[in-house]
Design a protein around this motif. Structure first.
Motif, mmCIF file in Angstrom:
data_model
loop_
_atom_site.group_PDB
_atom_site.id
_atom_site.type_symbol
_atom_site.label_atom_id
_atom_site.label_comp_id
_atom_site.label_asym_id
_atom_site.label_seq_id
_atom_site.Cartn_x
_atom_site.Cartn_y
_atom_site.Cartn_z
ATOM 1 N N ILE A 131 38.554 -13.152 -42.197
ATOM 2 C CA ILE A 131 39.705 -13.535 -42.464
ATOM 3 C C ILE A 131 39.977 -14.843 -42.246
ATOM 4 N N GLU A 132 39.927 -15.720 -43.166
ATOM 5 C CA GLU A 132 40.349 -17.447 -42.887
ATOM 6 C C GLU A 132 41.634 -17.956 -43.539
ATOM 7 N N THR A 133 41.965 -17.759 -44.561
ATOM 8 C CA THR A 133 43.726 -17.591 -45.423
ATOM 9 C C THR A 133 44.557 -17.421 -44.574
ATOM 10 N N VAL A 134 45.507 -17.993 -44.817
ATOM 11 C CA VAL A 134 47.146 -17.772 -44.778
ATOM 12 C C VAL A 134 47.976 -17.110 -45.338
ATOM 13 N N ASN A 135 46.687 -17.275 -47.102
ATOM 14 C CA ASN A 135 46.889 -15.865 -48.333
ATOM 15 C C ASN A 135 46.813 -15.019 -48.016
ATOM 16 N N GLU A 136 45.239 -14.764 -47.492
ATOM 17 C CA GLU A 136 44.248 -13.404 -46.965
ATOM 18 C C GLU A 136 45.018 -12.659 -46.380
ATOM 19 N N LEU A 137 45.181 -13.334 -44.960
ATOM 20 C CA LEU A 137 46.153 -12.559 -43.941
ATOM 21 C C LEU A 137 47.172 -11.902 -44.987
ATOM 22 N N ASN A 138 48.300 -12.267 -45.333
ATOM 23 C CA ASN A 138 49.180 -12.441 -45.906
ATOM 24 C C ASN A 138 49.168 -11.010 -46.924
ATOM 25 N N ALA A 139 47.957 -10.894 -47.763
ATOM 26 C CA ALA A 139 47.744 -10.150 -48.719
ATOM 27 C C ALA A 139 48.021 -9.012 -48.181
ATOM 28 N N LEU A 140 46.455 -9.043 -46.911
ATOM 29 C CA LEU A 140 45.876 -8.347 -46.240
ATOM 30 C C LEU A 140 47.093 -7.110 -45.673
ATOM 31 N N ILE A 141 47.721 -7.468 -45.050
ATOM 32 C CA ILE A 141 49.133 -6.936 -44.539
ATOM 33 C C ILE A 141 50.473 -6.506 -44.886
ATOM 34 N N ASP A 142 50.713 -6.884 -47.101
ATOM 35 C CA ASP A 142 51.122 -6.549 -48.182
ATOM 36 C C ASP A 142 51.122 -5.047 -48.521
ATOM 37 N N ILE A 143 48.890 -5.341 -48.058
ATOM 38 C CA ILE A 143 48.414 -3.575 -48.335
ATOM 39 C C ILE A 143 48.884 -2.722 -47.444
ATOM 40 N N GLY A 144 48.972 -2.731 -46.798
ATOM 41 C CA GLY A 144 49.074 -2.383 -45.301
ATOM 42 C C GLY A 144 47.914 -1.977 -44.187
ATOM 43 N N ILE A 145 47.204 -2.930 -44.247
ATOM 44 C CA ILE A 145 45.747 -2.744 -43.397
ATOM 45 C C ILE A 145 45.742 -2.885 -42.065
ATOM 46 N N ASN A 146 45.477 -2.080 -40.917
ATOM 47 C CA ASN A 146 45.619 -2.160 -40.181
ATOM 48 C C ASN A 146 45.157 -3.063 -38.997
ATOM 49 N N TYR A 147 44.101 -3.550 -39.057
ATOM 50 C CA TYR A 147 43.669 -4.528 -38.128
ATOM 51 C C TYR A 147 42.914 -5.531 -38.996
ATOM 52 N N GLY A 148 42.455 -7.066 -38.659
ATOM 53 C CA GLY A 148 41.558 -7.678 -39.055
ATOM 54 C C GLY A 148 41.310 -8.402 -37.722
ATOM 55 N N GLN A 149 39.769 -9.070 -38.062
ATOM 56 C CA GLN A 149 39.956 -10.321 -37.176
ATOM 57 C C GLN A 149 38.733 -11.589 -38.422
ATOM 58 N N GLY A 150 39.042 -12.236 -37.642
ATOM 59 C CA GLY A 150 38.525 -13.825 -39.144
ATOM 60 C C GLY A 150 39.113 -15.756 -37.612
ATOM 61 N N TYR A 151 38.758 -16.357 -38.441
ATOM 62 C CA TYR A 151 38.792 -17.606 -37.625
ATOM 63 C C TYR A 151 39.859 -18.205 -37.776
ATOM 64 N N LEU A 152 40.988 -17.460 -39.155
ATOM 65 C CA LEU A 152 42.366 -17.531 -38.854
ATOM 66 C C LEU A 152 42.810 -17.153 -37.176
ATOM 67 N N ILE A 153 42.242 -16.243 -37.727
ATOM 68 C CA ILE A 153 42.867 -15.522 -35.611
ATOM 69 C C ILE A 153 42.248 -15.988 -34.749
ATOM 70 N N GLN A 154 41.159 -16.429 -34.254
ATOM 71 C CA GLN A 154 40.408 -16.944 -33.977
ATOM 72 C C GLN A 154 38.458 -16.634 -33.852
ATOM 73 N N LYS A 155 38.525 -18.251 -33.390
ATOM 74 C CA LYS A 155 36.583 -17.964 -33.522
ATOM 75 C C LYS A 155 36.334 -17.138 -32.760
ATOM 76 N N PRO A 156 34.635 -17.027 -32.784
ATOM 77 C CA PRO A 156 34.211 -16.356 -31.016
ATOM 78 C C PRO A 156 34.003 -17.139 -30.812
ATOM 79 N N MET A 157 34.450 -16.436 -28.934
ATOM 80 C CA MET A 157 34.392 -18.210 -27.569
ATOM 81 C C MET A 157 34.128 -16.922 -26.695
ATOM 82 N N PRO A 158 33.389 -17.779 -25.835
ATOM 83 C CA PRO A 158 33.115 -16.825 -24.712
ATOM 84 C C PRO A 158 34.014 -16.418 -24.286
#
Length: 231
Positions: free
Chosen positions: A204-231
């Motif tokens: 997930i990289e954009t707010v619009n992608e996130l909102n579309a997934l939330i509207d569908i009802g998707i349970n969980y997500g990950q991606g750079y919009l939420i947080q990049k991989p970190m130590p």
């Protein structure tokens, strides 16, 4: 390879969060080569290991490093570990996933999610299913990674009954603008509701992608919009 002999692998973690309340479900453990080197990129690192016939050794080292780091950070949530489906029935893999082996890292098998990528073909599905069932009986969870990127995904899903499906990031990209992708992911969502499988949207990289997934009802997500991989 010096990377193998000296254990020069860096583990980074990317959170997987609830798209309903923002709570953290767990972390996917990802591996990188030495910082600033030619092998820092995981694709370069693993491709070269395959050429040298050292893929098993590299994967094993990456898992050890991931478990060590998860233990140091006292991560008690789910740890998602990527596993090539064609080595999961290897005796060396089995020895590396016993309860005794995890105990030294104070990690419960029920907090370990074995991610099987759909991109790699499974040569013996019946034997693979038996091995997966054995791990599930021990408390491990199973996720099918890159769902939608291969050709045999539906067969794998119906045969091994995973706890999680991770939607390939190419399906997520521009879902807010692509009606076909939106309809396909809605179908996955409806299927998972009936089968009690949790759906995770990757990349997930954009707010619009996130909102579309939330509207569908998707349970969980990950991606750079939420947080990049970190130590």
């Amino acid at each position: 390879m010096e990377i193998l002999t000296e254990g020069k692998i860096k583990t980074v973690f990317q959170p997987i969060i609830s798209l309903k309340d923002g709570s953290v479900l767990g972390y996917e453990a990802l591996s990188r080569g030495p910082e600033g080197s030619f092998f820092e990129s995981p694709s370069t690192l693993f491709d070269f290991a395959k050429i040298l016939g050292k893929l098993w050794e590299l994967e094993f080292l990456c898992r050890i490093k991931a478990l060590e780091n998860a233990s140091k950070e006292s991560l008690k949530l789910n740890i998602f570990l990527n596993v090539d489906p064609n080595i999961i029935n290897d005796e060396k893999f089995k020895k590396g996933f016993t309860k005794e082996f995890l105990r030294q890292y104070d990690i419960n098998p029920e907090n370990v999610v074995i991610e099987i990528t759909e991109k790699n073909s499974i040569t013996d599905l019946n034997n693979f299913k038996r091995v997966i069932d054995n791990y599930k009986e021990q408390g491990y969870k199973i996720a099918i990674d890159d769902t939608g990127s291969g050709y045999s995904g539906l067969k794998i899903i119906t045969d091994i009954h995973p706890q999680f499906l991770k939607l390939d990031m190419n399906l997520i990209r521009d879902i807010d603008k692509d009606g076909l992708k939106h309809a396909l992911i809605k179908t996955f969502y409806d299927f998972c509701l009936v089968t009690d499988i949790k759906l995770i949207a990757e990349g997930i990289e954009t707010v619009n992608e996130l909102n579309a997934l939330i509207d569908i009802g998707i349970n969980y997500g990950q991606g750079y919009l939420i947080q990049k991989p970190m130590p």
